[in-house]
Every structure is written in C-alpha cells, then in structure tokens.
Design a protein around this motif. Structure first.
Motif, PDB file in Angstrom:
ATOM      1  N   ASN A  12       1.038  -1.324  -0.128  1.00 19.29           N
ATOM      2  CA  ASN A  12       0.011  -0.016   0.111  1.00 19.29           C
ATOM      3  C   ASN A  12       0.861   1.252   0.003  1.00 19.29           C
ATOM      4  O   ASN A  12       0.335   2.275  -0.552  1.00 19.29           O
ATOM      5  N   LEU A  13       1.914   1.004   0.472  1.00 11.08           N
ATOM      6  CA  LEU A  13       3.155   2.212   0.484  1.00 11.08           C
ATOM      7  C   LEU A  13       3.287   2.503  -0.864  1.00 11.08           C
ATOM      8  O   LEU A  13       3.795   3.790  -1.293  1.00 11.08           O
ATOM      9  N   LEU A  14       3.297   1.702  -1.963  1.00 12.31           N
ATOM     10  CA  LEU A  14       3.671   1.978  -3.195  1.00 12.31           C
ATOM     11  C   LEU A  14       3.136   3.295  -3.794  1.00 12.31           C
ATOM     12  O   LEU A  14       3.551   3.663  -4.781  1.00 12.31           O
ATOM     13  N   LEU A  15       1.741   3.331  -3.323  1.00 16.84           N
ATOM     14  CA  LEU A  15       0.930   4.583  -3.771  1.00 16.84           C
ATOM     15  C   LEU A  15       1.791   5.941  -3.613  1.00 16.84           C
ATOM     16  O   LEU A  15       1.411   6.855  -4.370  1.00 16.84           O
ATOM     17  N   ASN A  16       2.546   5.793  -2.797  1.00 18.37           N
ATOM     18  CA  ASN A  16       3.240   7.191  -2.568  1.00 18.37           C
ATOM     19  C   ASN A  16       4.568   7.010  -3.317  1.00 18.37           C
ATOM     20  O   ASN A  16       5.134   8.237  -3.471  1.00 18.37           O
ATOM     21  N   GLN A  17       4.716   6.169  -4.288  1.00 15.54           N
ATOM     22  CA  GLN A  17       5.944   6.133  -5.200  1.00 15.54           C
ATOM     23  C   GLN A  17       5.540   6.379  -6.491  1.00 15.54           C
ATOM     24  O   GLN A  17       4.596   6.080  -7.390  1.00 15.54           O
ATOM     25  N   GLU A  18       6.089   7.688  -7.062  1.00 15.25           N
ATOM     26  CA  GLU A  18       5.769   8.186  -8.317  1.00 15.25           C
ATOM     27  C   GLU A  18       5.867   6.925  -9.456  1.00 15.25           C
ATOM     28  O   GLU A  18       5.285   6.981 -10.483  1.00 15.25           O
ATOM     29  N   GLY A  19       7.108   6.261  -9.268  1.00 12.34           N
ATOM     30  CA  GLY A  19       7.254   5.313 -10.292  1.00 12.34           C
ATOM     31  C   GLY A  19       6.137   4.146 -10.411  1.00 12.34           C
ATOM     32  O   GLY A  19       5.672   3.669 -11.321  1.00 12.34           O
ATOM     33  N   PHE A  20       5.410   3.817  -9.038  1.00 12.11           N
ATOM     34  CA  PHE A  20       4.370   2.800  -9.098  1.00 12.11           C
ATOM     35  C   PHE A  20       3.208   3.529  -9.877  1.00 12.11           C
ATOM     36  O   PHE A  20       2.444   2.776 -10.648  1.00 12.11           O
ATOM     37  N   GLN A  21       2.861   4.823  -9.613  1.00 13.84           N
ATOM     38  CA  GLN A  21       1.801   5.449 -10.310  1.00 13.84           C
ATOM     39  C   GLN A  21       1.834   5.619 -11.875  1.00 13.84           C
ATOM     40  O   GLN A  21       0.974   5.340 -12.636  1.00 13.84           O
ATOM     41  N   LEU A  22       3.221   5.984 -12.260  1.00 15.20           N
ATOM     42  CA  LEU A  22       3.472   6.019 -13.675  1.00 15.20           C
ATOM     43  C   LEU A  22       3.237   4.620 -14.339  1.00 15.20           C
ATOM     44  O   LEU A  22       2.829   4.620 -15.271  1.00 15.20           O
ATOM     45  N   ASN A  23       4.009   3.570 -13.606  1.00 14.73           N
ATOM     46  CA  ASN A  23       3.822   2.485 -14.071  1.00 14.73           C
ATOM     47  C   ASN A  23       2.314   1.843 -14.390  1.00 14.73           C
ATOM     48  O   ASN A  23       1.758   1.246 -15.228  1.00 14.73           O
ATOM     49  N   PHE A  24       1.362   2.258 -13.388  1.00 15.41           N
ATOM     50  CA  PHE A  24      -0.053   2.114 -13.529  1.00 15.41           C
ATOM     51  C   PHE A  24      -0.580   2.303 -14.716  1.00 15.41           C
ATOM     52  O   PHE A  24      -1.221   2.024 -15.333  1.00 15.41           O
ATOM     53  N   ILE A  25      -0.335   3.817 -15.209  1.00 11.39           N
ATOM     54  CA  ILE A  25      -0.738   4.256 -16.349  1.00 11.39           C
ATOM     55  C   ILE A  25      -0.176   3.743 -17.588  1.00 11.39           C
ATOM     56  O   ILE A  25      -0.856   3.433 -18.342  1.00 11.39           O
ATOM     57  N   ASP A  26       0.996   3.328 -17.688  1.00  8.27           N
ATOM     58  CA  ASP A  26       1.909   2.716 -18.708  1.00  8.27           C
ATOM     59  C   ASP A  26       1.201   1.368 -18.885  1.00  8.27           C
ATOM     60  O   ASP A  26       0.890   0.919 -20.067  1.00  8.27           O
ATOM     61  N   ILE A  27       0.632   0.562 -17.808  1.00  9.36           N
ATOM     62  CA  ILE A  27       0.058  -0.592 -17.866  1.00  9.36           C
ATOM     63  C   ILE A  27      -1.223  -0.698 -18.673  1.00  9.36           C
ATOM     64  O   ILE A  27      -1.696  -1.210 -19.611  1.00  9.36           O
ATOM     65  N   LEU A  28      -2.060   0.367 -18.118  1.00  5.72           N
ATOM     66  CA  LEU A  28      -3.182   0.531 -18.929  1.00  5.72           C
ATOM     67  C   LEU A  28      -3.266   1.063 -20.073  1.00  5.72           C
ATOM     68  O   LEU A  28      -4.088   0.799 -21.106  1.00  5.72           O
ATOM     69  N   ALA A  29      -2.113   1.879 -20.503  1.00  2.00           N
ATOM     70  CA  ALA A  29      -1.899   2.178 -21.899  1.00  2.00           C
ATOM     71  C   ALA A  29      -1.365   1.176 -22.835  1.00  2.00           C
ATOM     72  O   ALA A  29      -1.233   1.519 -24.048  1.00  2.00           O
ATOM     73  N   HIS A  30      -0.924  -0.083 -22.244  1.00  2.00           N
ATOM     74  CA  HIS A  30      -0.311  -0.894 -23.153  1.00  2.00           C
ATOM     75  C   HIS A  30       0.991  -0.176 -23.731  1.00  2.00           C
ATOM     76  O   HIS A  30       1.195  -0.496 -25.027  1.00  2.00           O
ATOM     77  N   ASN A  31       2.008   0.182 -22.882  1.00  2.00           N
ATOM     78  CA  ASN A  31       3.139   0.948 -23.461  1.00  2.00           C
ATOM     79  C   ASN A  31       4.280   0.151 -23.345  1.00  2.00           C
ATOM     80  O   ASN A  31       5.376   0.446 -23.624  1.00  2.00           O
ATOM     81  N   ASP A  32       3.897  -1.156 -23.280  1.00  2.00           N
ATOM     82  CA  ASP A  32       5.407  -2.078 -23.455  1.00  2.00           C
ATOM     83  C   ASP A  32       6.399  -1.978 -24.143  1.00  2.00           C
ATOM     84  O   ASP A  32       7.263  -1.712 -23.944  1.00  2.00           O
ATOM     85  N   HIS A  33       5.990  -1.937 -25.427  1.00  2.00           N
ATOM     86  CA  HIS A  33       6.704  -1.784 -26.509  1.00  2.00           C
ATOM     87  C   HIS A  33       7.285  -0.671 -26.642  1.00  2.00           C
ATOM     88  O   HIS A  33       8.402  -0.472 -26.876  1.00  2.00           O
ATOM     89  N   LEU A  34       6.503   0.508 -26.662  1.00  2.00           N
ATOM     90  CA  LEU A  34       6.997   1.895 -26.710  1.00  2.00           C
ATOM     91  C   LEU A  34       7.902   2.192 -25.684  1.00  2.00           C
ATOM     92  O   LEU A  34       9.007   2.769 -25.693  1.00  2.00           O
ATOM     93  N   LEU A  35       7.589   1.651 -24.269  1.00  2.00           N
ATOM     94  CA  LEU A  35       8.550   1.798 -23.172  1.00  2.00           C
ATOM     95  C   LEU A  35       9.931   1.282 -23.458  1.00  2.00           C
ATOM     96  O   LEU A  35      10.983   1.771 -23.099  1.00  2.00           O
ATOM     97  N   SER A  36       9.942   0.244 -24.003  1.00  2.00           N
ATOM     98  CA  SER A  36      10.917  -0.790 -24.178  1.00  2.00           C
ATOM     99  C   SER A  36      11.872  -0.053 -25.322  1.00  2.00           C
ATOM    100  O   SER A  36      13.023   0.015 -25.126  1.00  2.00           O
TER     101      SER A  36
END
Length: 562
Positions: free
Chosen positions: A132-156
């Motif tokens: 639950n502490l991950l909610l305070n981490q910007e990296g987790f929040q950004l990763n959440f958006i990227d997962i929903l955006a299916h950004n795997d290939h673009l991020l790679s």
C-alpha cells in the motif's frame, strides 16, 4: 494458474503439500498461524533473497516447489529466449541449504534467480500490506498508467534509446576530459619524441658500439699480442712454422721405408698449412687495428647519449627506447584524432537526444487519454466501495529533463468528500481508503494484463461490513475472468465468497510446533466462518449467520449476472 504448492522444512512447516483451485479462493487463520510463512515461501520462488534462518531447526535444507498451469498464457517465448524446455505445466523449485547455498530450478533445469524472478513476475502477483506504501511512489503511479496504456513496446523502445543516449553522453564526457588532459601533455610528449627521433636510434647499435669501444680502448695491447703471436709462428729464429716444415719434409723423405710415416707426414703438413693461414690472418688483423682517438671519442659520445636516454626513461635497451618512441608517436596521433572523435560523438549524442525527446512525446500522448479514463473508472470503482463523494485525479506533469521512463510525472490526487481539497493520496487517505484504492488499482491492472494468479494479503485491512462485501465482489469478479485470485483475510464477508476456503493453523506436540494448511469441507467452512463472526465460542446464532453468509453469496452472484 497456481496448481499446487509444496513446502518442506521451512520455518514452522515440516511438510506441506496443498492443491489450489481456479477462480476466487480464500485463506483464513489466526494471527501467527503461519500465513506469512507461506507467503515467504512463495517469495523465494519469486527470486527473493534466501535466509538460512528460515530453515526449520535441525534441517539441512528446505524445499519450496510450485506447479503452474501456463498452457493458456503464451509463455513459450520466455522459455525459448532462456533456452529452457517449455511444458504446459511449469515447475518452479527453490532449495536453500543450511550452508547458505541456494539453488533454483525451472522445469527441473538449473536456472538463475534473475530468470526465476522474471518468470515468477509473469505467473503470480503477491500484494502484501506494505505494498500500500507504493501509492506514495511516483514510479508505481506512472507504471500503473503505462500498464493501462499497453505501453510495453513503446517503453522498451524508449528505454533502449535512452540508455544508448546516456552511454554516448558518458563516453563523450570521458573523451572531453581525456582530450583536456592530452592537450596539457601534448607539448611534453612532442618534446620527448623529438629527442628520441633526433637520436636516430638503430636496433643492436648499442652492443656494436660497446664492442668497438673496447677494441679502440685496447688497440696497442691488441696489436702487441697479434705481433707476438705472428713472430712465434713465422720468426726466422725459433719460429714454429719453419721448424714444422722441416719436420714434415724429413718424415716424407723416409716414408717410403715405413708406411705409417706417410700418414704422419700428411698430418704434419696439414697442421703447417692451417698454422700458416692463422699467421697470415694475424698479420691482416694487425694491419686493420690502429689507435684512433678521434673514433674512440665519437663512439663514447654516442654511447653516452644512449645511456643518458635510457636513464631518463628508465629503460635498459635501445629497443625499449624505440618502443617508447612509437608509443609517444601513437599518443600524438591519438591526441589529434580525439577532436574528430569528439565531434562525431557529439553529433551522435544530439541525434539520440532528439530521438529520446520524440519517443518521450509519444509516451506523453499515449498516457494523457489513459490518465483521464483512469480517473473516471477509479471514481466509479471507489463509489461502489462506499465512497460516493470521492474525487480522484491523475495529475500528469513534466520534468525539466527526460528520465528513464520519459518526461512525465504522475501524482494521484484524492479527496473522499465533496468539499475536500484534492491532495496527494497518501497525505489524506485513511488506511481503509488506501486499501480500497489499491484493490481498484489491482483490478484495473488485472483487466489490462494477463496475469494468471493474484494473491491479496489482507488487502481488506481497515474495512468492514458492506464495504468488505463489495471488495469481495471485486475479487470474485477478478477470479471469474480466467484468473486465479487468492485472498488472505480476517473478514467473514470476504471469506464466504471464495469458491474454495483454506485454513492455516498450528499444531503443537511435545517438542515442536508445526504450521499446516488444508481445504475446508462445507461443514468445516461453516464452523470457521462462525468462529470469525463470534470468536472462540461457537453459538448457534453464529453458525446460522455463517450459513446465511454462504447461502447469500450465490444469490448475489445470480443477480449480478442476470
């Protein structure tokens, strides 16, 4: 999907072998019964660090093995990439020895922990309370958006370009520093090379000069020795050659009277011829050698130059001086070429930087609509979880410089009340509210990622009553979507919703305590729920309440599906 888990000699578990069902399952048990031990064992299969203190007392090693059905998840590329044999049933095994050694296996083939971790992250997601502490981490929040955006290939693609740019930038800085130092050294190197070039060094020169110096320094002595040797051979009075000639002539005159004398005469004559040749060579050498103080001075001057250069550069041969000259020459060539290399690398860095910025822009464009959609879906989910006035915003910002995941920053802003000010979620949300947010996040991620198994470790902390019932609905729905969801819970409302119910418990004997887990029968499940409702003492009211909970859930499901 996790089919079975085998644990031996781990913490309080002597031996455990349990099979798991598909869909939504629950695990209950008293605090300290061993639920966290089971999660710790699963963590070892996910590549976590092994601690020998976790071994059961007296055991030489512990074994944790899990079997997964991966037939429906298209994981063949992972096995092909790592040269592992693919099977529809995947076996992960970890062995930890009392010596501290640890071994990992994938389908009975030795594997690295990094491989096990990579595969494990594709098979199972364990959500523990500390996450639950991950909610305070910007990296987790950004990763959440990227997962929903299916950004795997673009991020790679972006990260590959970003890393290349960073590597080029570091190399460019190294070259600039090297060039600055080289420029400072250039005059010194050029002077040293000029001295060596002016010396016109030649291989083997030193040995020849040293020999010539010896000869010139002892010319009179050598001439005297040569003259004396020549006189001993050719002298008219007492010379060896005239006597030898007279000797072999005398032998030859009588050799017809004695056969063996013919051979002796021939040998004496041969010696005479050889000694006469030596005498002539001595005369020639004597003529060549003469005392030449001018030449001796030239040789000594040259040797002094060679010795001075060797001492200066701390070497002992002319060959080493010549090698040093080549090294100086190469350094000067390198100094000259550094500017060209820096110019080329500067251009490459700028090209990569522009590409990084372009790809960062694509990431931003892909995240904006997803962030907006996530706000709406999160608000809808949280409203169903007892927060009708909730406001949730995904705030996208921009860094001054691009980073490993682009140029965007993400902050979750939250307010549970109509008139509340939107603030960072971890600053204003209660424990129960954060638990509901995290469950919603996991549900949304699960809808975007094909993850076979999700384990929730008391994600219901801080909630009760109707909210717990609604959280159970979400987990049940997640388990119904070709996914296995396992919830460790203390709430009877959630425990009643599982298609399968497991209980963790401890048993004591005279010498030790053991943790166990087993699948409850229908009647055992009623009793377990009744205990959760009323405590240690079973009452008929609690039993009836437990039966009502179990009967109520299917009805609710039918209403939702109808």
């Amino acid at each position: 999907m996790l089919q079975s888990l085998f644990i031996q000699n781990y913490a309080l578990i002597e031996k455990l072998d349990i099979r798991f069902m598909s869909g939504f399952s629950v695990i209950t048990g008293e605090t300290g019964a061993g639920k966290s031990i089971i999660l710790g064992a699963i963590g070892l299969l996910l590549g976590q660090r092994a601690d020998v203190k976790s071994l059961r007392t007296g055991a030489s090693k512990c074994i944790i093995e899990a079997r997964f059905d991966v037939s429906a998840y298209g994981m063949q590329p992972f096995f092909a990439h790592h040269e592992l044999e693919y099977e529809p049933e995947c076996i992960l095994r970890r062995e930890v020895y009392a010596s501290g050694k640890s071994r990992a296996f994938i389908n009975d083939t030795p594997a690295s922990l990094s491989q096990m971790k990579e595969l494990g992250e594709q098979l199972i997601d364990v959500h523990s309370q500390h996450q639950n502490l991950l909610l305070n981490q910007e990296g987790f929040q950004l990763n959440f958006i990227d997962i929903l955006a299916h950004n795997d290939h673009l991020l790679s693609q972006y990260r590959e370009c970003y890393q290349a740019w960073k590597q080029h930038t570091r190399r460019l800085q190294e070259l600039i520093e090297q060039a600055a130092q080289s420029k400072a050294d250039e005059e010194f190197v050029r002077f040293q090379l000029q001295q060596l070039d002016e010396a016109a060094l030649q291989a083997d020169e030193q040995e020849e000069l040293e020999q010539e110096a010896e000869t010139l320094s002892h010319a009179e002595e050598i001439k005297g020795a040569l003259y004396k040797a020549e006189q001993l051979l050719l002298g008219d009075e007492g010379g060896l050659l005239p006597a030898l000639k007279e000797g072999y002539t005398s032998l030859r005159s009588v050799s017809r009277y004695h056969a063996s004398l013919q051979e002796l005469a021939q040998r004496a004559e041969s010696s005479y011829i050889e000694l006469k040749d030596i005498a002539q060579e001595l005369a020639l050498q004597n003529e060549k050698i003469g005392f030449n103080p001018v030449r001796l001075d030239e040789v000594n001057t040259r040797l002094n130059l060679l010795y001075t250069l060797q001492q200066k550069h701390r070497v002992s041969t002319v060959g080493e001086l010549m090698a040093l000259a080549d090294e100086f020459r190469n350094r000067l060539t390198g100094i000259t070429s550094l500017d060209e290399e820096i110019a080329t690398l500067t251009e490459s860095c700028e090209t990569l930087r522009q590409e990084v910025i372009r790809l960062a822009g694509e990431l931003t464009e892909s995240r904006r609509p997803v962030a907006a959609a996530a706000e709406q879906e999160m608000a809808s989910r949280l409203a169903l979880l007892g927060m009708p006035n909730v406001r949730f915003r995904v705030e996208l910002g921009q860094r001054k410089e691009v980073g490993p995941s682009g140029q965007d920053t993400v902050t979750f802003l939250f307010s549970a009340n109509k008139n509340g000010q939107l603030q960072n979620i971890t600053s204003v949300a209660s424990g129960g509210e954060i638990a509901r947010v995290m469950l919603s996040v996991k549900a949304m991620i699960a809808g975007a990622v094909q993850l076979p198994t999700i384990v929730f470790d008391e994600i219901d902390t801080g909630v009760s009553g109707e909210i717990a019932d609604r959280m159970a609905d979400i987990m049940h729905e997640m388990g119904a979507a070709n996914r296995q969801v396992i919830s460790i819970t203390h709430l009877p409302q959630i425990a009643a919703r599982g298609a399968a119910h497991y209980k963790v418990y401890k048993e004591d004997n005279d010498t030790e305590t053991n943790s166990h887990i087993r699948l409850l029968t229908a009647e055992e499940r009623v009793e377990e729920l009744a205990h959760m409702l009323s405590g240690a003492t079973l009452t008929e009211a609690a039993l009836n309440n437990a039966r009502a909970l179990l009967q109520l859930q299917p009805t609710k499901n039918k209403k939702k599906n109808g």
